[in-house]
Design an enzyme around this catalytic site. Structure first.
Site, short mmCIF file in Angstrom:
data_model
loop_
_atom_site.label_atom_id
_atom_site.label_comp_id
_atom_site.label_asym_id
_atom_site.label_seq_id
_atom_site.Cartn_x
_atom_site.Cartn_y
_atom_site.Cartn_z
N SER A 203 183.71 49.52 28.86
CA SER A 203 182.64 48.52 29.04
C SER A 203 182.82 47.19 28.32
O SER A 203 182.04 46.27 28.54
CB SER A 203 181.30 49.10 28.61
OG SER A 203 180.82 49.92 29.65
N SER B 222 179.86 47.97 31.36
CA SER B 222 178.45 47.72 31.28
C SER B 222 178.04 46.49 30.48
O SER B 222 176.89 46.05 30.56
CB SER B 222 177.77 48.94 30.67
OG SER B 222 178.20 49.12 29.32
N LYS C 283 174.97 42.47 22.84
CA LYS C 283 174.59 43.34 23.96
C LYS C 283 173.28 44.03 23.57
O LYS C 283 173.10 44.42 22.41
CB LYS C 283 175.70 44.37 24.16
CG LYS C 283 175.49 45.31 25.34
CD LYS C 283 176.71 46.25 25.48
CE LYS C 283 176.62 47.17 26.67
NZ LYS C 283 177.82 48.04 26.79
#
Ligand code: GLN
Length: 490
Positions: A176, A152, A77
């Site tokens: 997330s 997210s 990420k």
């Protein structure tokens, strides 16, 4: 589609059945072929990844040991640092910033032979539940391109679900990792707070943030967590306690294990989501688990407490992005004006909203009524869980009250978006581990995950139950036809 698991890839690479180079070539080709449709990657590092693959292949050729994740392509990420690649956090404010150091997770993965192929898209600074808050456009769900992948860490979930990489890392502050895992039909794990070092993870809410894996199988998540967890002198909140063998939990009996279904997380969830959970509970009971329903009323306060604590911490953490040290700078006539112009241009609407909420909650006169009160509620939630764990060993619940929603459906309604995380946020507040295991499909073929929650540092129990759930899971999602068509097979 990566048909092989990370575990199988590493084994084949070590046994010289395939080269790391060929594995990486295929992963990069798929990343390039699918990214125009999914927007899952913000950076794809062909050159760096192939160089690393050659190193692994030459270690093997010389009879050396390349590690447990030899040649396994991994995506990070884009709020985790890796030297040589930009870290954007999905924000314009970090434009052009290249971290001068590696995150501890990056180092640990590489030391086991894993190869970072790219950085994945996210809601700006990890604030969101749909990946629509990225400054670089939304990521799409590979199961249905009209829908969000969750957030997210949507880019990480999407890249694993599409088979581009067998493992991606995400961060979970309020859900997330688990929510996008559930919406994309992959496994996603939020470890105990402190289990995995946060060094090199750009901070959102430091007392809640944890890094964890996305994978297609529970086994791959177990292995990844074994590799990335452990004490790190660079993160003062990291635990000095071994995670133990999580992979060894596969196949262990769950007979007599006491499993609680959290009442409060069922209330308000879609009937199909609740139906899948009930099926899962029945399956566990057939395997000998003692399933009961258990109420933890304090968890109902989770969302309100989180939206004071997380923005408060974020408003402090994000103060460092002021146009002086990192990334974007919009020159003003003095330093204050430079700060204002830079932050006005560099941050998106949701980040600004959080900074304002957090600054308000911390301001004098309001601190006691909001921030201090939220901290008291946090303690209540933790003790609510602790009481529940005197009666049961593990808990199960929905991950998300709904399956993947349409792009745009909630983007103008922050509260509707925030509600995506009602079932996941309480574990972050308590600091406890929790994970999403893909379990079933709804009537539209969209994935539904089951959340497994465990007491602090009991990832072993959590994985034992997750392995059992995986065995009885009923639905593997079909990828969107245009994604299927674009996949380059090895
Ligand atoms: N969706 C939640 C939020 O927007 C959680 C985000 C996260 O876990 N990083 O804050």
């Amino acid at each position: 589609m990566t048909t092989m698991s990370a575990y199988e890839i590493a084994e084949s690479v070590r046994d010289q059945k395939v080269t790391a180079t060929s594995v990486i070539e295929r992963s990069i080709s798929n990343a390039n072929a699918l990214n125009p449709k999914l927007n899952a990657f913000l950076a794809i590092d062909r050159e760096g990844a192939l160089e690393a693959a050659e190193r692994i292949d030459s270690i093997i050729a010389k009879g050396g040991s390349p590690g447990r994740l030899a040649g396994v392509p991994i995506a990070l990420k884009d709020n985790m640092c890796k030297v040589g690649l930009p870290t954007t956090c999905g924000s314009k404010i970090l434009e052009g910033w290249n971290p001068p150091y590696d995150a501890t997770v990056t180092k640990l993965l590489q030391s086991e032979g894993a190869i970072i192929v790219g950085k994945t898209n996210l809601d700006e600074f990890a604030m969101g539940s749909s990946t629509e808050n990225s400054a670089f456009g939304p990521t799409l769900n590979p199961v249905d391109l009209t829908r969000v992948p969750g957030g997210s860490s949507g880019g990480s979930a999407s890249s694993v679900a599409a088979g581009i990489v067998p493992i991606a890392l995400g961060s979970d502050t309020g859900g997330s990792i688990r929510q996008p895992a559930s919406l994309c039909g992959v496994v996603g794990v939020k470890p105990t707070y402190g289990r995995v070092s946060r060094y090199g993870l750009v901070a959102f809410a430091s007392s809640l943030d944890q890094i964890g894996p996305f994978t297609s199988s529970v086994m791959d998540s177990a292995i990844t967590l074994e590799v990335i967890s452990g004490f790190d002198p660079k993160d003062s909140t990291s635990y000095d306690q071994e995670v133990g063998s999580l992979s060894a939990q596969r196949g262990l009996s769950i007979e007599g294990l006491r499993v609680g279904i959290v009442t409060e997380f069922i209330d308000g969830s879609d009937p199909e989501v609740v139906g899948a959970l009930r099926d899962a509970a029945e399956g566990l009971a057939r395997l000998g688990a003692e399933v009961v329903e258990i109420s933890i009323p304090e968890t109902k306060l989770g969302l309100s407490a989180y939206y004071l604590i997380a923005p408060a911490e974020a408003s402090s953490n994000l103060a460092r992005f002021d146009g002086v040290r990192f990334g974007l700078r919009v020159e003003g006539s003095n330093i204050e004006e430079t700060n204002v112009l830079t932050r006005t241009k560099g941050f998106g609407a949701e980040v600004k909203r959080r900074i304002m909420l957090g600054t308000y909650a911390l301001s004098s006169g309001y601190y006691d009524a909001y921030y201090a009160k939220a901290q008291q509620v946090r303690t209540l939630i933790k003790s609510g869980f602790e009481q529940a764990y005197q009666r049961v060993d593990v808990l199960i619940s929905p991950v998300s009250p709904t399956t993947a929603f349409k792009i745009g459906e909630r983007s103008l309604d922050p509260l509707a978006m925030y509600l995506s995380d009602v079932c996941t946020i309480p574990s972050n507040l308590a600091g406890h581990p929790a994970m999403s295991v893909p379990y079933a499909l709804d009537s539209q073929g969209l994935p539904i995950g089951v959340q497994v929650l465990a007491p602090a540092l009991r990832e072993d129990l959590m994985f034992r139950l997750a392995f059992a759930l995986e065995e009885s899971a009923s639905g593997v999602p079909t990828l969107d036809p245009s994604i299927k068509e674009a996949i380059i097979h090895g």
